[in-house]
Design an enzyme around this catalytic site. Sequence first.
Site, PDB file in Angstrom:
ATOM      1  N   GLY A  18       1.020  -0.917  -0.561  1.00  0.00           N
ATOM      2  CA  GLY A  18      -0.067  -0.114  -0.037  1.00  0.00           C
ATOM      3  C   GLY A  18       1.119   1.231  -0.167  1.00  0.00           C
ATOM      4  O   GLY A  18       0.839   2.315  -0.622  1.00  0.00           O
ATOM      5  N   ILE A  19       1.201   1.166   0.917  1.00  0.00           N
ATOM      6  CA  ILE A  19       2.270   2.415   0.820  1.00  0.00           C
ATOM      7  C   ILE A  19       3.662   2.551  -0.503  1.00  0.00           C
ATOM      8  O   ILE A  19       4.316   3.215  -1.106  1.00  0.00           O
ATOM      9  CB  ILE A  19       3.768   2.850   2.097  1.00  0.00           C
ATOM     10  CG1 ILE A  19       3.385   2.454   2.780  1.00  0.00           C
ATOM     11  CG2 ILE A  19       4.560   3.462   2.288  1.00  0.00           C
ATOM     12  CD1 ILE A  19       2.398   3.712   3.599  1.00  0.00           C
ATOM     13  N   GLU A 150      -7.351 -17.735  -2.463  1.00  0.00           N
ATOM     14  CA  GLU A 150      -8.123 -16.470  -2.716  1.00  0.00           C
ATOM     15  C   GLU A 150      -8.010 -15.237  -3.815  1.00  0.00           C
ATOM     16  O   GLU A 150      -8.609 -14.356  -4.396  1.00  0.00           O
ATOM     17  CB  GLU A 150      -9.158 -16.190  -0.948  1.00  0.00           C
ATOM     18  CG  GLU A 150      -7.624 -15.523  -0.682  1.00  0.00           C
ATOM     19  CD  GLU A 150      -6.738 -16.482   0.395  1.00  0.00           C
ATOM     20  OE1 GLU A 150      -6.798 -16.179   1.805  1.00  0.00           O
ATOM     21  OE2 GLU A 150      -7.108 -17.748  -0.095  1.00  0.00           O
ATOM     22  N   CYS A 381     -15.867  10.745  18.354  1.00  0.00           N
ATOM     23  CA  CYS A 381     -17.278   9.802  17.972  1.00  0.00           C
ATOM     24  C   CYS A 381     -17.864   9.389  19.364  1.00  0.00           C
ATOM     25  O   CYS A 381     -18.321  10.096  19.973  1.00  0.00           O
ATOM     26  CB  CYS A 381     -16.601   8.437  16.762  1.00  0.00           C
ATOM     27  SG  CYS A 381     -18.719   7.822  16.186  1.00  0.00           S
ATOM     28  N   LEU A 382     -17.840   7.816  19.461  1.00  0.00           N
ATOM     29  CA  LEU A 382     -17.777   7.140  20.895  1.00  0.00           C
ATOM     30  C   LEU A 382     -16.805   8.432  22.344  1.00  0.00           C
ATOM     31  O   LEU A 382     -17.141   8.290  22.720  1.00  0.00           O
ATOM     32  CB  LEU A 382     -17.048   6.016  21.165  1.00  0.00           C
ATOM     33  CG  LEU A 382     -17.601   5.224  22.270  1.00  0.00           C
ATOM     34  CD1 LEU A 382     -18.977   5.123  21.895  1.00  0.00           C
ATOM     35  CD2 LEU A 382     -16.836   3.938  22.932  1.00  0.00           C
ATOM     36  N   GLY A 383     -15.516   9.173  21.982  1.00  0.00           N
ATOM     37  CA  GLY A 383     -15.442   9.478  22.320  1.00  0.00           C
ATOM     38  C   GLY A 383     -15.881  10.868  22.270  1.00  0.00           C
ATOM     39  O   GLY A 383     -16.115  11.269  23.910  1.00  0.00           O
ATOM     40  N   HIS A 507     -15.556  12.041  12.595  1.00  0.00           N
ATOM     41  CA  HIS A 507     -14.278  11.393  12.709  1.00  0.00           C
ATOM     42  C   HIS A 507     -12.733  12.804  11.592  1.00  0.00           C
ATOM     43  O   HIS A 507     -12.903  12.508  10.779  1.00  0.00           O
ATOM     44  CB  HIS A 507     -14.430  10.079  11.552  1.00  0.00           C
ATOM     45  CG  HIS A 507     -15.117   8.768  12.688  1.00  0.00           C
ATOM     46  ND1 HIS A 507     -13.595   8.230  13.701  1.00  0.00           N
ATOM     47  CD2 HIS A 507     -15.526   8.729  12.845  1.00  0.00           C
ATOM     48  CE1 HIS A 507     -14.919   7.111  14.363  1.00  0.00           C
ATOM     49  NE2 HIS A 507     -16.166   7.158  13.800  1.00  0.00           N
ATOM     50  N   GLU A 509     -10.043  12.787  11.730  1.00  0.00           N
ATOM     51  CA  GLU A 509      -9.088  11.921  11.360  1.00  0.00           C
ATOM     52  C   GLU A 509      -8.807  11.394   9.665  1.00  0.00           C
ATOM     53  O   GLU A 509      -8.281  11.491   9.660  1.00  0.00           O
ATOM     54  CB  GLU A 509      -8.878  10.864  11.928  1.00  0.00           C
ATOM     55  CG  GLU A 509      -9.388   9.538  12.117  1.00  0.00           C
ATOM     56  CD  GLU A 509     -10.884   9.556  13.266  1.00  0.00           C
ATOM     57  OE1 GLU A 509     -11.154   8.460  13.139  1.00  0.00           O
ATOM     58  OE2 GLU A 509     -10.727  11.199  13.303  1.00  0.00           O
TER      59      GLU A 509
END
Length: 533
Positions: A18-19, A150, A381-383, A507, A509
């Site tokens: 990915g990088i 797969e 969010c939950l934070g 979010h 981030e």
Amino acid sequence: MAKHIFVTGGVVSSLGKGITAASLGHLLKARGYKVTMQKMDPYLNVDPGTMSPFQHGEVFVTEDGHEGDLDLGHYERFIDENLSRESNFTQGSIYKTLIARERRGDFLGGTVQVIPHVTEAIKERLRRIADQSGADIVISEIGGTIGDIESQPFIEAARQFRKEKERGDVLFIHVTLVPYIAAAHEVKTKPTQHSVKELRSIGVQPDFIVCRSDHEISDKVREKIALFCDVRPDEVLACTDSPSIYEVPFGLHDQRFDVKVLERLGLPERQIDLSPLRSFVDAAAHVEHDCDVAIVGKYTSLPDAYLSVIEALHHAGVYNNTQVNVHLIDGEELNDDNVEEVLGSMDGILVPGGFGQRAFEGKICAVRYARTHDVPFLGICLGMQAAVCEFARDVAGMPGATSAEFDENAEFPVIDLMPEQEDVEDKGGTMRLGAYPCKVAPASMAFKAYGEELIYERHRHRYEVNNAFRDRLAEAGLVISGVSPDGRLVEMIELPDHPWFVASQGHPEFKSRPTRPHPLFRDFVAAALDHRE
């Protein structure tokens, strides 16, 4: 017509395909090409939305509400483009679509097979992202490792795709491991040879081989790999470990990787501008300050579960000339007895998103410490929901206030299920997902950060602040600094008499970039630095 680049991996997983793909994307975009990226995942889950972060890391959310692989985050941060639901698909989603078509009778009684039906469905996704994005170059990473059963349909589809295109329209990059054997004091090429042999056995000859190693790849080693893998020595690239992932594009550029790729694709070289990323990397290497930030969560044994949060802190740190030392704190182990010992030396406290009751009381404890000790706080969010619950309990006179997610019979369910979620039964892909608008209150900390009244953040949740308690919370001093344009949903909250205390239901981030840190993270780190000094 778009050019296509396929990136495969060999020997072991987690090599950094990915990088590597994202770095190449950055280089090609820096040469003025429109680039988009795509991740093909071989697992049978329809998407990673219901997978445990312990297994899969974070779930990245796109602007249009797709729950995708965390590599999409790398892609967005490197090429600075918002990706879409077309940028990630799994084998499970392919099978789901084909089975639905078979049940409708679309195949007129014919036998549905991997070849041609599965491979054709995969190729259709390749064509679709090219058409919808209007990109000059599409970079597609094939998940898994060559030899995995797969991933074979994806490799076969890519092989067919290349055969159907004109020469020079498609190329393959194979990322492979060149391990260093300490006892022999040398790197070994045999794993790479076997990996390429496996790839060639299923009809794909790589155009370039990128060698991942923690030791130098000498010209002699390149020549050996080239000899056995049927490529030229200059088509064997070294990608050794770097202090920062953002330095990888420069290492590949020094080997003229982008120039060689464009040459193979039949595209002009064009001028390149790497100065924005270069400035970021140079600034990161010469920061003059440091601060300590605690991330209090429940998936702390796997840092990738909070990958975008950690990256956003890094971006904000560089902007503030600061090295942010991230401390992952297990919320399950945090309580009133040890909170001073654990968080007392922290300059900032961040409570990220998550699901379930486990570790929630530890998050409440962290919020309470940040509020009562004037430690800069960012809730996500939950934070944010934890911050609302803590304020309700300890300031607004609602003992035991909690979320209906954890206790449907609670006396004070200050967090409740969104009405549109009440009849939802399937868990996958059914939350409030993607970018939604938010009106930011003037004179708030949030407005100071964003500098504008209407902002958009990406969401991933089912529960919201319960409007039945909204007035009571506000009367007790909780500032509701962001709401949906219709005023129905609480999107952001903050505390007025605090150095910096902001929480968002969205979010932020996911939208942070190395050269453009997110405003909330930027100001949070600035506040943490002030707290330290």
